[in-house]
Design a protein around this motif. Structure first.
Motif: not given
Length: 221
Positions: A84-88, A123-127, A132-142
């Motif tokens: 699991y990684y943090t992403a934007t 975050d912190g990785w090269s572009s 591409e990820v489906a919206e139902n497969e990520v969760f809020d980090a706030v």
């Protein structure tokens, strides 16, 4: 609300950024089970539970909210190559039928039930690693939004902690932006999870997920 999208980082003398060690307290660390098989087995079951909870709003054809969940720039957590990684969130891409929601590839899905996908920048990785990820497969980090997001963040932390122990490496060995909470944030998230359980949960999350000694209650999450 406070963001927990990325574990705290520090800068060493050479200017390189590295993750602080951020797991459980020393007292709890001494009690970590040496046999990780039950811990891993339990986390696999909890991961499936997390995905089912994330899927639920998209399967509710009556009350489904058609609005996009995130704005560009929003911090999220996503599973990538088994960690699991943090992403934007960079932008929304298209509508699709994700396998995580509709495993039957032959099933015909009306257009209004398709799920939007997002391009994520880790975050912190090269572009070049943007995914591409489906919206139902990520969760809020706030913190703090939906109970499912709180639960998912705890499971993500425990999974990365398990992998870190199996690899016998520090947090840095998991790669840039691997999601691990510090002790203070873990305690806050654990308290929120217990509150979301209705106040009847007496186990720590470490016990609940099989990392620490103590039985878990089936169906009590």
């Amino acid at each position: 609300m406070s963001a927990v999208a990325e574990p705290a980082k520090e800068t060493n003398g050479g200017g390189k950024r590295k993750c602080k060690e951020s797991t459980i307290t020393k007292a709890k660390r001494a009690k970590v089970v040496t046999n990780s098989s039950s811990w891993e087995e339990r986390l696999c079951a909890l991961e499936k539970d997390v995905q089912e909870r994330l899927n639920a709003p998209y399967l509710d054809t009556v009350n489904r909210d058609k609005a996009l969940r995130f704005e560009p720039g929003h911090p999220v957590v996503s599973c990538h190559n088994g960690l699991y990684y943090t992403a934007t969130v960079k932008l929304y891409v298209r509508m699709m039928k994700p396998d995580s929601l509709y495993p039957d590839k032959t099933q015909k899905i009306p257009a209004e039930l398709l799920v939007p996908t997002m391009m994520l920048h880790f975050d912190g990785w090269s572009s070049k690693h943007d995914t591409e990820v489906a919206e139902n497969e990520v969760f809020d980090a706030v913190f703090r939004t939906r109970p499912v997001d709180t639960f998912a963040l705890l499971v993500a932390h425990e999974w990365n902690l398990l992998r870190r122990n199996q690899l016998a490496r520090g947090a840095k060995g998991l790669g840039r932006s691997a999601f691990l909470m510090n002790d203070r944030m873990y305690a806050v998230m654990e308290a929120a999870w217990k509150e979301d359980c209705g106040g009847g949960q007496t186990l720590s999350f470490g016990q609940f997920c099989g990392r620490l000694p103590g039985p878990y209650r089936r169906g009590s999450h």
